[in-house]
Design a protein around this motif. Structure first.
Motif, mmCIF file in Angstrom:
data_model
loop_
_atom_site.group_PDB
_atom_site.id
_atom_site.type_symbol
_atom_site.label_atom_id
_atom_site.label_comp_id
_atom_site.label_asym_id
_atom_site.label_seq_id
_atom_site.Cartn_x
_atom_site.Cartn_y
_atom_site.Cartn_z
ATOM 1 N N GLY A 96 24.876 72.294 33.023
ATOM 2 C CA GLY A 96 26.309 72.271 33.352
ATOM 3 C C GLY A 96 26.914 70.878 33.336
ATOM 4 N N TYR A 97 26.071 69.865 33.196
ATOM 5 C CA TYR A 97 26.585 68.496 33.229
ATOM 6 C C TYR A 97 26.860 68.054 31.788
ATOM 7 C CZ TYR A 97 27.141 63.691 34.860
ATOM 8 O OH TYR A 97 27.653 62.448 35.160
ATOM 9 N N VAL A 98 28.062 68.392 31.315
ATOM 10 C CA VAL A 98 28.421 68.134 29.910
ATOM 11 C C VAL A 98 29.043 66.744 29.805
ATOM 12 C CG1 VAL A 98 29.822 68.958 27.969
ATOM 13 C CG2 VAL A 98 28.844 70.596 29.592
ATOM 14 N N THR A 99 28.537 65.940 28.877
ATOM 15 C CA THR A 99 29.031 64.551 28.805
ATOM 16 C C THR A 99 29.572 64.189 27.420
ATOM 17 O OG1 THR A 99 26.852 63.712 28.203
ATOM 18 C CG2 THR A 99 27.364 63.787 30.560
ATOM 19 N N ASN A 100 29.653 65.177 26.539
ATOM 20 C CA ASN A 100 30.022 64.807 25.156
ATOM 21 C C ASN A 100 31.259 65.522 24.636
ATOM 22 O OD1 ASN A 100 29.023 67.340 24.959
ATOM 23 N ND2 ASN A 100 27.486 66.913 23.384
ATOM 24 N N ILE B 138 38.565 58.084 32.777
ATOM 25 C CA ILE B 138 37.652 57.981 33.926
ATOM 26 C C ILE B 138 36.643 59.116 33.856
ATOM 27 C CG2 ILE B 138 37.461 57.944 36.442
ATOM 28 C CD1 ILE B 138 40.497 57.274 36.502
ATOM 29 N N GLY B 139 35.367 58.766 33.900
ATOM 30 C CA GLY B 139 34.332 59.797 33.790
ATOM 31 C C GLY B 139 34.189 60.201 32.342
ATOM 32 N N ALA B 140 33.961 59.211 31.496
ATOM 33 C CA ALA B 140 34.034 59.418 30.045
ATOM 34 C C ALA B 140 32.735 59.962 29.458
ATOM 35 C CB ALA B 140 34.391 58.106 29.360
ATOM 36 N N ALA C 137 36.596 53.407 28.335
ATOM 37 C CA ALA C 137 35.844 54.586 28.783
ATOM 38 C C ALA C 137 35.017 54.149 29.989
ATOM 39 C CB ALA C 137 34.936 55.073 27.665
ATOM 40 N N MET C 138 35.128 54.908 31.090
ATOM 41 C CA MET C 138 34.400 54.532 32.311
ATOM 42 C C MET C 138 33.463 55.658 32.732
ATOM 43 S SD MET C 138 35.923 53.754 36.092
ATOM 44 C CE MET C 138 36.811 52.292 35.620
ATOM 45 N N SER C 139 32.241 55.271 33.070
ATOM 46 C CA SER C 139 31.265 56.261 33.542
ATOM 47 C C SER C 139 30.388 55.578 34.591
ATOM 48 C CB SER C 139 30.410 56.705 32.345
ATOM 49 O OG SER C 139 29.332 57.500 32.771
ATOM 50 N N LYS D 3 29.189 51.284 38.013
ATOM 51 C CA LYS D 3 29.827 51.511 39.309
ATOM 52 C C LYS D 3 30.926 52.558 39.167
ATOM 53 C CE LYS D 3 32.326 47.092 38.919
ATOM 54 N NZ LYS D 3 32.685 45.849 39.582
ATOM 55 N N ARG D 4 31.477 52.921 40.322
ATOM 56 C CA ARG D 4 32.505 53.960 40.348
ATOM 57 C C ARG D 4 33.893 53.335 40.241
ATOM 58 N NH1 ARG D 4 28.198 56.054 42.536
ATOM 59 N NH2 ARG D 4 28.060 58.222 43.242
ATOM 60 N N LEU D 5 34.890 54.171 39.969
ATOM 61 C CA LEU D 5 36.262 53.687 39.856
ATOM 62 C C LEU D 5 36.664 52.833 41.060
ATOM 63 C CD1 LEU D 5 39.073 53.919 38.348
ATOM 64 C CD2 LEU D 5 39.594 55.661 40.054
HETATM 65 C C1 LIG Z 1 30.431 65.892 33.550
HETATM 66 S S1 LIG Z 1 30.641 64.249 32.958
HETATM 67 C C2 LIG Z 1 32.143 64.453 32.010
HETATM 68 C C3 LIG Z 1 32.162 63.530 30.816
HETATM 69 C C4 LIG Z 1 33.344 63.692 29.840
HETATM 70 N N1 LIG Z 1 34.614 63.539 30.467
HETATM 71 C C5 LIG Z 1 33.258 65.015 29.150
HETATM 72 O O1 LIG Z 1 34.086 65.876 29.424
HETATM 73 O O2 LIG Z 1 32.340 65.183 28.336
HETATM 74 C C6 LIG Z 1 31.154 63.363 34.408
HETATM 75 C C7 LIG Z 1 31.449 61.909 34.191
HETATM 76 O O3 LIG Z 1 32.192 61.445 35.313
HETATM 77 C C8 LIG Z 1 31.655 60.211 35.749
HETATM 78 N N2 LIG Z 1 32.099 59.975 37.121
HETATM 79 C C9 LIG Z 1 31.991 60.781 38.195
HETATM 80 N N3 LIG Z 1 32.556 60.214 39.270
HETATM 81 C C10 LIG Z 1 33.072 59.021 38.857
HETATM 82 C C11 LIG Z 1 33.779 57.968 39.505
HETATM 83 N N4 LIG Z 1 34.100 58.037 40.794
HETATM 84 N N5 LIG Z 1 34.121 56.877 38.791
HETATM 85 C C12 LIG Z 1 33.799 56.802 37.454
HETATM 86 N N6 LIG Z 1 33.142 57.770 36.801
HETATM 87 C C13 LIG Z 1 32.783 58.867 37.484
HETATM 88 C C14 LIG Z 1 30.184 60.376 35.492
HETATM 89 O O4 LIG Z 1 29.511 59.163 35.541
HETATM 90 C C15 LIG Z 1 30.235 61.007 34.105
HETATM 91 O O5 LIG Z 1 30.438 60.027 33.125
#
Ligand SMILES: C[S@@+](CC[C@H](N)C(=O)[O-])C[C@H]1O[C@@H](n2cnc3c(N)ncnc32)[C@H](O)[C@@H]1O
Length: 303
Positions: free
Chosen positions: A67-71, A101-103, A134-136, A163-165
């Motif tokens: 369920g953890y889709v990142t692409n 955010i969360g790229a 792109a932030m992750s 790090k986080r946002l």
């Molecule tokens: C399920 S992935 C989604 C990736 C992309 N948006 C997609 O739809 O394929 C979640 C992403 O959110 C990032 N993430 C979660 N909380 C975050 C935060 N507080 N600040 C920055 N990134 C965050 C994770 O590191 C990851 O890159």
């Protein structure tokens, strides 16, 4: 020691542990080992969930939960984000900036910069391209990313991780005309008000934030009767509050919500346009957090 900034969310007593943490912070800062701040201790139960969540972020290869889709690519963003996203992306100029955010892998940014559109969807590709960040939390850059970044050179596309946002200052990141979040920080954060506050502080006046959140009480009230919500929000008396109603209380923003009650997972699509600079977000406190993709969360509005 885990450096989590949920101090405003989970209140704990000033224990000897907390005092020790403060002492460690002072020593670390004195030695110049990095900018950190004291944390109040969190409940052990929440700590366990945060640890599980960290493992999800750090997972690689076969260990990544399905369920953890990142692409997701730009065409996925176009179909998941509120209407208006592609138009806004297409209106950005060469000198404007887009933060995702969360790229994850950063695929949406790569698609935006691809010389040949790879999808039938032509979202936001007007000829000029904004600079994109792109932030992750975890570094999920692919070879494709490295190659594209090298070809483009300079700061046309940037990938921030580690790090986080909330851990970035506005000075460090600069401001943006467009911010997106597709199942990123907005769906995963344990401090909702701080997250939104940071997003709004990074937006230029006139800029917009496009995001979504699944399994919340919908604005249009058409939740299925049996819905149990993944993200819950209650007021100080414990009464349910809709995510959109809470967001709409924020000064200096226009909030639009599109309730997708007919999706497999009922989802609220949210766009927030910043119209003046005096933004302040009503604080929330974390009551429940269960690690997952995305996690289960319950927040309470603080007076
Ligand atoms: C399920 S992935 C989604 C990736 C992309 N948006 C997609 O739809 O394929 C979640 C992403 O959110 C990032 N993430 C979660 N909380 C975050 C935060 N507080 N600040 C920055 N990134 C965050 C994770 O590191 C990851 O890159």
């Amino acid at each position: 020691m885990t450096m989590r900034s949920v101090k405003s969310s989970v209140k704990g007593s000033k224990t000897a542990g907390a005092r020790l943490a403060v002492l460690i912070v002072i020593v670390v800062q004195t030695l110049g080992l990095g900018a950190v701040w004291p944390q109040e201790p969190t409940e052990p139960r929440l700590d366990k969930e945060f640890d599980k969540q960290e493992k999800i972020y750090r997972s690689q290869g076969a260990d990544v939960p399905s369920g953890y889709v990142t692409n997701r690519g730009l065409s996925d963003y176009a179909s998941l984000l509120p209407s208006g996203f592609c138009d806004m992306l297409g209106r950005l100029s060469n000198s404007d900036r887009w933060l995702d955010i969360g790229a994850g892998d950063g695929q949406a940014v790569l698609d935006y910069y691809a010389s040949e559109p790879t999808t039938a969807e032509n979202c936001g590709r007007s000829g000029t391209r904004a600079r994109a960040v792109a932030m992750s939390i975890e570094d999920r850059r692919t070879k494709k990313w490295q190659l594209q970044a090298a070809i483009l050179g300079g700061d046309r596309i940037q990938y921030l991780s580690g790090k986080r946002l909330r851990d970035y200052s506005v000075e460090e990141l600069g401001k943006f005309q467009l911010i997106t979040d597709v199942y990123g920080g907005f769906s995963y954060t344990e401090d909702l008000s701080r997250f939104i506050g940071k997003v709004l502080s990074l937006l230029e006046v006139g800029g917009a934030f496009y995001t979504l959140v699944q399994n919340v009480q919908l604005e249009n009230g058409k939740d299925k009767p049996s819905s149990s919500f993944q993200t819950e929000l209650v007021d100080s008396a414990g009464r349910d509050i809709k995510m959109c109603s809470w967001l709409k209380q924020t000064p200096c923003v226009n909030v639009g919500c599109e309730s997708k009650n007919d999706w497999d997972t009922p989802t609220e699509l949210v766009n927030i346009h910043k119209i003046c600079s005096d933004v302040s977000v009503q604080p929330t406190k974390l009551l429940r957090y269960e690690a997952g993709n995305p996690p289960g969360r319950r927040f309470q509005l603080e007076p």
